[in-house]
Design an enzyme around this catalytic site. Sequence first.
Site, PDB file in Angstrom:
ATOM      1  N   LYS A  14       0.852  -1.182   0.000  1.00 15.08           N
ATOM      2  CA  LYS A  14       0.000   0.000   0.000  1.00 15.08           C
ATOM      3  C   LYS A  14       0.895   1.241   0.000  1.00 15.08           C
ATOM      4  CE  LYS A  14      -3.623  -2.238   2.763  1.00 15.08           C
ATOM      5  NZ  LYS A  14      -4.372  -2.195   4.045  1.00 15.08           N
ATOM      6  N   ARG A  93       5.931   1.661   7.364  1.00 17.14           N
ATOM      7  CA  ARG A  93       5.308   1.034   8.531  1.00 17.14           C
ATOM      8  C   ARG A  93       6.033  -0.275   8.788  1.00 17.14           C
ATOM      9  NH1 ARG A  93       1.001  -3.535   8.954  1.00 17.14           N
ATOM     10  NH2 ARG A  93       0.571  -3.441  11.183  1.00 17.14           N
ATOM     11  N   HIS A 182      -0.805  -1.436  16.837  1.00 15.84           N
ATOM     12  CA  HIS A 182      -1.641  -0.297  16.416  1.00 15.84           C
ATOM     13  C   HIS A 182      -1.132   1.009  17.031  1.00 15.84           C
ATOM     14  CE1 HIS A 182      -5.107  -3.413  15.986  1.00 15.84           C
ATOM     15  NE2 HIS A 182      -4.580  -3.176  14.787  1.00 15.84           N
ATOM     16  N   LEU A 210     -10.877  -0.250  16.702  1.00  9.78           N
ATOM     17  CA  LEU A 210     -11.731  -1.412  16.469  1.00  9.78           C
ATOM     18  C   LEU A 210     -11.885  -1.663  14.979  1.00  9.78           C
ATOM     19  CD1 LEU A 210     -14.536  -0.463  19.038  1.00  9.78           C
ATOM     20  CD2 LEU A 210     -12.470  -1.819  19.444  1.00  9.78           C
ATOM     21  N   GLY A 213      -8.670  -6.178  13.156  1.00 14.12           N
ATOM     22  CA  GLY A 213      -7.782  -6.287  14.305  1.00 14.12           C
ATOM     23  C   GLY A 213      -8.144  -5.170  15.261  1.00 14.12           C
ATOM     24  N   ASP A 283     -16.821 -10.294   8.735  1.00 20.41           N
ATOM     25  CA  ASP A 283     -17.278  -8.991   8.272  1.00 20.41           C
ATOM     26  C   ASP A 283     -18.305  -8.421   9.244  1.00 20.41           C
ATOM     27  OD1 ASP A 283     -17.387  -7.091   5.716  1.00 20.41           O
ATOM     28  OD2 ASP A 283     -19.421  -7.323   6.472  1.00 20.41           O
ATOM     29  N   GLY A 331     -12.168   0.868  11.521  1.00 12.59           N
ATOM     30  CA  GLY A 331     -13.325   0.619  10.679  1.00 12.59           C
ATOM     31  C   GLY A 331     -14.622   0.412  11.426  1.00 12.59           C
ATOM     32  N   GLU A 386      -3.040   6.605  10.064  1.00 11.50           N
ATOM     33  CA  GLU A 386      -1.699   6.104  10.344  1.00 11.50           C
ATOM     34  C   GLU A 386      -0.693   6.591   9.310  1.00 11.50           C
ATOM     35  OE1 GLU A 386      -1.908   1.803  11.898  1.00 11.50           O
ATOM     36  OE2 GLU A 386      -3.868   2.119  10.982  1.00 11.50           O
TER      37      GLU A 386
END
Length: 401
Positions: A14, A93, A182, A210, A213, A283, A331, A386
């Site tokens: 990414k 990262r 995190h 939340l 993960g 999900d 998310g 992040e």
Amino acid sequence: MKILVINAGSSSLKYQLIDMDNEAVLAKGICEQIGTESTFTHKVPADESKNIKAKPCDMPDHATAIQIVIDALTSEEVGVIKSMSEIDAVGHRVLHGAEKFCGSVLVDDAVEEAIKECFEWGPLHNPANLTGIKACQQIMKGVPQVAVFDTGFHQTMPDYAYMYALPYEYYENYGIRRYGFHGTSHRFVSKEAINLLGNPEHSKIVTCHLGNGSSISAVVDGKCFDTTMGVTPLEGIMMGTRCGSIDPAIVPIIMKKENLTPDEVDTVMNKKSGMLGLTGTSDNRTIEGRAKEGDERAQLVESMLCHQLTKYIGGFAAAMGGLDAVVFTGGIGENNPQYRDRVCDKLAFMGAKINYELNNEYKRGKEGEISTPDSKIKVYVICTNEELMIARDTKEIVEAL
């Protein structure tokens, strides 16, 4: 200053290119399934006509992926810069830094070796993170590379918060202790919360990241005091496919009854448990829909998650000796008002009150305070960023060179 932020996974990469003069995202995207049926997605927020959606590409390795990213960023058709020379630095990262790093660092040979030494703690992430660094060094010779560690923020925990009650030599010999993850997200949203509180010199905040993960952190005066994840990201609250904290004796029991190896039971706990293990899906949107239709397993997951959230927030508040604010991010934290409703109702005894109507509006990128004016505890929904935190660290380090 323009900074390229890279998050390299085992088969993905990414990226975001951020103009630090105004902290605007110039372009972002992802290389997926590197080494197999690779695809490339590229988005330009200021000009959607330049977007590329899941284009098949020949991408045998991460170095090729980086070159494809650079080619897109500098392309006349879809690019946002004229040449690679406009990229002043790259921020990476990196999952695990153990006790070696309490902050972000300029990458050199010693840092690379330290990342290698942490392979055992982050076997899926750290090798990929280092691969991303090496690929950028190969393609972008002379451009400063900065490593930003997920574990760095949590290095301020006191020993009584990070130690386990195991024989002390396990810590001395193997480094077994709580590390937390995190950290970049917890650091970003806690800073934002402190600003919303009026930038007080002293503050006690619980940040709830939340998502697939999940982790919760207690933050005192801007520094991590305690967190839920441990040696690995498995400990703590229930997650999408991770079981979270369980009675350790369950592990040998399952191994014996199911005739599983250590690696196999580790796979069960990390990839087949959590929401997936209880409902058949990880999900949360699907689970939310099923719960509304009366699915008992989905309702169980929601109740378990709210129960665990309440326990950790309340426990951290007691350990800190007070609580000024609770932050929901990630998310699920940003987009599921009913979890926030239920948890804050349980925290009413501490003086927490939320505006339910306003809370229901806060999703899909909307953020801010959802507590009422008379609430003794501020409750915020803050969208984590992040990548921006990584870019800010990178800028600070490069400017100090």
